[in-house]
Structures are given as C-alpha cells and as structure tokens.
Design a protein around this motif. Sequence first.
Motif, PDB file in Angstrom:
ATOM      1  N   ARG A  57      33.857  41.482  49.423  1.00 24.85           N
ATOM      2  CA  ARG A  57      34.969  40.515  49.401  1.00 24.85           C
ATOM      3  C   ARG A  57      35.710  40.518  48.065  1.00 24.85           C
ATOM      4  O   ARG A  57      36.506  39.618  47.792  1.00 24.85           O
ATOM      5  N   GLU A  60      39.534  40.107  48.030  1.00 23.64           N
ATOM      6  CA  GLU A  60      39.980  38.713  48.245  1.00 23.64           C
ATOM      7  C   GLU A  60      39.857  37.907  46.951  1.00 23.64           C
ATOM      8  O   GLU A  60      40.742  37.132  46.598  1.00 23.64           O
ATOM      9  N   ILE A 150      34.906  31.817  47.522  1.00 30.61           N
ATOM     10  CA  ILE A 150      36.325  32.083  47.826  1.00 30.61           C
ATOM     11  C   ILE A 150      37.064  30.776  48.134  1.00 30.61           C
ATOM     12  O   ILE A 150      38.174  30.564  47.648  1.00 30.61           O
TER      13      ILE A 150
END
Length: 159
Positions: A57, A60, A150
Amino acid sequence: MADWIEPPGKAPAFSLKSTTGKTVKLSDFKGRPVVLYFYPKDDTPGCTKEACAFRDRLSEIEGLGAVVLGVSADSVESHQKFTEKYTLNFPLLADTEHAVAEKYGAWREKNMYGRVSMGIQRSTYLIGADGRIAKLWKKVSVDGHDADVIAALQELSAG
C-alpha cells in the motif's frame, strides 16, 4: 523505560542506519508526515505480514505525502536480507542499541509464556508534517493496521 509519547507530543529526533546503507534522520522528512513503525524481529510471521502490507500500500501512503520507516533492533544486514526476500520498498532502520525504541516508549517488558524479557512492542507513530505525534497505535494488531494508518493519513491531510 520511557512512556509512550502521546499526541500532540513532539517526535524525538533520531538518526539510524538504514537498509540503503545511508543514515536516516527524522529531520530528512521535515514538512512530510512519517509513518514510523516499530516491530519486534525481521522475517517472523507477524512482522513479515505487517511489512508486506505497508509494501503493498506504499503508493497510497506516498500519495498522501507520507513516508514509511520500519524500526527494529535487528542489524542492517538482517534488514537487507528481509528487504530482499520480500522486495520491501521502504527503508528499515537498525536500532541495534534500541535507543530510539526507548525514546518512543516502544522498548517494553514483554511476557511470553511466563518468561519476562525486554523487547520492542509492535507499535506505530504517525508523525505529522509539523513534527508532532498525530496518532499513536500501541500493541498493534497486524490485520487491518495498514488500512487504519491510511485512514489516519487521510484525516491528517484533510484536516
């Protein structure tokens, strides 16, 4: 044993050798959020799962302007093997004397099957662009942690 640094405390400065062979300082990322995560040991099941989740990830996370730094008491050589084995795409920092883990309160007493020892407790600090602790996760559960980080970064960038 230092206490955790609770938000909005100031993130302690540090300087550690990384998998790239360079010394990484917190000040290198001034003006950017930093995901600083402490983990017990290279190439163990939970630590591998956590590192791979951040690896998968990373675009992101970087898209939200942040960097990821993993810290354990393993050596640079151990970190390099771990990085190569799982093609990790962010630096791991060698805190072999556990001085940084102690500053951040991640070096704690652990009790495993009745045996008490000192070691790194899996934990993550989200350090804001202002150098202050924006969020702290103590005793991290690996499953879904990447999503929590996130979400916190999204809140931080929206705020």
